[in-house]
Motif scaffolding. Structure first.
Motif, short mmCIF file in Angstrom:
data_model
loop_
_atom_site.label_atom_id
_atom_site.label_comp_id
_atom_site.label_asym_id
_atom_site.label_seq_id
_atom_site.Cartn_x
_atom_site.Cartn_y
_atom_site.Cartn_z
N PHE A 94 0.85 -1.19 0.00
CA PHE A 94 0.00 0.00 0.00
C PHE A 94 0.88 1.24 0.00
CE2 PHE A 94 -2.38 -3.37 1.98
CZ PHE A 94 -3.64 -3.26 1.41
N ARG A 95 0.73 2.08 -0.99
CA ARG A 95 1.47 3.34 -1.07
C ARG A 95 0.65 4.40 -0.34
NH1 ARG A 95 5.59 4.91 -4.44
NH2 ARG A 95 5.81 7.14 -4.75
N LEU A 96 1.24 5.00 0.70
CA LEU A 96 0.52 5.94 1.55
C LEU A 96 1.32 7.22 1.75
CD1 LEU A 96 -0.44 3.35 4.33
CD2 LEU A 96 -1.93 4.20 2.51
N SER A 97 0.60 8.29 1.96
CA SER A 97 1.21 9.55 2.37
C SER A 97 1.02 9.63 3.89
CB SER A 97 0.50 10.71 1.68
OG SER A 97 1.06 11.94 2.08
N VAL A 98 2.11 9.91 4.62
CA VAL A 98 2.04 9.93 6.08
C VAL A 98 2.69 11.19 6.64
CG1 VAL A 98 2.05 7.41 6.26
CG2 VAL A 98 4.21 8.65 6.39
N GLU A 99 2.27 11.56 7.84
CA GLU A 99 2.88 12.67 8.57
C GLU A 99 3.50 12.11 9.84
OE1 GLU A 99 1.77 16.93 10.70
OE2 GLU A 99 0.16 15.67 9.91
N GLU A 118 -5.17 11.24 4.10
CA GLU A 118 -6.08 10.95 3.00
C GLU A 118 -5.55 11.63 1.74
OE1 GLU A 118 -10.81 11.41 1.93
OE2 GLU A 118 -10.10 11.83 3.96
N SER A 119 -5.45 10.86 0.67
CA SER A 119 -4.93 11.38 -0.59
C SER A 119 -5.46 10.54 -1.74
CB SER A 119 -3.40 11.33 -0.58
OG SER A 119 -2.90 11.67 -1.84
N ASP A 120 -5.91 11.21 -2.80
CA ASP A 120 -6.41 10.51 -3.99
C ASP A 120 -5.28 9.85 -4.76
OD1 ASP A 120 -8.98 11.29 -3.43
OD2 ASP A 120 -8.91 13.07 -4.72
N GLU A 121 -4.04 10.30 -4.55
CA GLU A 121 -2.90 9.78 -5.31
C GLU A 121 -2.21 8.61 -4.62
OE1 GLU A 121 -0.45 13.18 -5.96
OE2 GLU A 121 -2.06 14.29 -6.94
N THR A 122 -2.82 8.08 -3.57
CA THR A 122 -2.24 6.95 -2.84
C THR A 122 -3.27 5.83 -2.73
OG1 THR A 122 -2.94 7.75 -0.66
CG2 THR A 122 -0.80 8.53 -1.47
N ASP A 123 -2.92 4.79 -1.98
CA ASP A 123 -3.82 3.65 -1.77
C ASP A 123 -4.62 3.81 -0.49
OD1 ASP A 123 -2.86 2.34 -4.08
OD2 ASP A 123 -1.12 1.63 -2.95
N TYR A 124 -4.96 5.04 -0.13
CA TYR A 124 -5.62 5.34 1.13
C TYR A 124 -6.89 4.53 1.34
CZ TYR A 124 -8.07 7.95 4.76
OH TYR A 124 -8.75 8.30 5.89
N LEU A 125 -7.81 4.52 0.38
CA LEU A 125 -9.08 3.81 0.54
C LEU A 125 -8.87 2.31 0.65
CD1 LEU A 125 -11.43 5.83 -1.84
CD2 LEU A 125 -11.28 5.94 0.67
N ASP A 126 -7.97 1.76 -0.15
CA ASP A 126 -7.66 0.34 -0.06
C ASP A 126 -7.05 -0.01 1.30
OD1 ASP A 126 -8.58 -0.05 -2.65
OD2 ASP A 126 -6.59 0.16 -3.53
N TRP A 127 -6.23 0.89 1.85
CA TRP A 127 -5.62 0.70 3.16
C TRP A 127 -6.72 0.64 4.24
CZ3 TRP A 127 -1.47 -0.60 5.82
CH2 TRP A 127 -1.36 -0.20 7.15
N ILE A 128 -7.65 1.59 4.20
CA ILE A 128 -8.75 1.63 5.17
C ILE A 128 -9.53 0.31 5.13
CG2 ILE A 128 -10.94 2.77 5.76
CD1 ILE A 128 -8.57 4.49 6.47
N GLU A 129 -9.83 -0.17 3.92
CA GLU A 129 -10.56 -1.43 3.77
C GLU A 129 -9.77 -2.62 4.29
OE1 GLU A 129 -11.82 -1.85 -0.29
OE2 GLU A 129 -12.96 0.02 -0.23
N ALA A 130 -8.46 -2.66 4.02
CA ALA A 130 -7.62 -3.78 4.48
C ALA A 130 -7.54 -3.81 6.01
CB ALA A 130 -6.22 -3.67 3.87
N VAL A 131 -7.40 -2.65 6.64
CA VAL A 131 -7.34 -2.61 8.10
C VAL A 131 -8.70 -3.00 8.69
CG1 VAL A 131 -6.99 -1.11 10.11
CG2 VAL A 131 -5.44 -0.95 8.15
N ALA A 132 -9.79 -2.53 8.09
CA ALA A 132 -11.12 -2.91 8.58
C ALA A 132 -11.33 -4.42 8.49
CB ALA A 132 -12.20 -2.18 7.77
#
Length: 138
Positions: A94-99, A118-132
């Motif tokens: 999962f490619r993510l933008s983090v702080e 949250e970023s449209d240019e990363t796998d943010y939504l897929d990450w949320i689903e995988a963690v859920a």
């Protein structure tokens, strides 16, 4: 993902015994690769190919909006970085933008807390689903 790859985090394992997250977190057998500097927008290197000296870290625990890392190098608090996270041995990355929210010295390196942005240019939504999914299977 396999049920044995995850477990609920324990407060005693947290730096200074404090947990500021609002969600449950899972301990996980996972790896992360952090780019020390964000790439230029037109060039998106694959961290796993070793481009730009990605820093490999061990994932201590995860939640939908945060990751605790064990790294050999410190990261500057407030930095916005690109990270790739691999959940499990053969799982998708999962490619993510983090702080970077905090960074503390540890026995052999640094404990680092990052917030997933949250970023449209990363796998943010897929990450949320995988963690859920991982939370529901625990």
């Amino acid at each position: 993902m396999i049920d044995d790859d995850y477990g609920f985090g324990i407060e005693d394992d947290l730096p200074s015994g404090k947990d500021l997250r609002e969600e449950y977190r899972l301990t996980a057998r996972a790896r992360a690769w952090v780019l020390p500097e964000s790439p230029e927008p037109e060039t998106e290197p694959t961290i796993l190919d070793g481009v730009s000296g990605g820093l490999e870290c061990q994932v201590r625990d995860i939640s939908a909006r945060g990751i605790s890392l064990l790294c050999e190098e410190s990261l500057s608090i407030g930095s916005i970085l690109i990270t790739e996270v691999s959940l499990g041995e053969h799982a998708r990355h999962f490619r993510l933008s983090v702080e970077v929210m905090w960074c503390r010295g540890a026995e052999w390196g640094y404990l680092i807390g990052v917030r997933v942005l949250e970023s449209d240019e990363t796998d943010y939504l897929d990450w949320i689903e995988a963690v859920a999914r991982a939370l529901s299977e625990s």
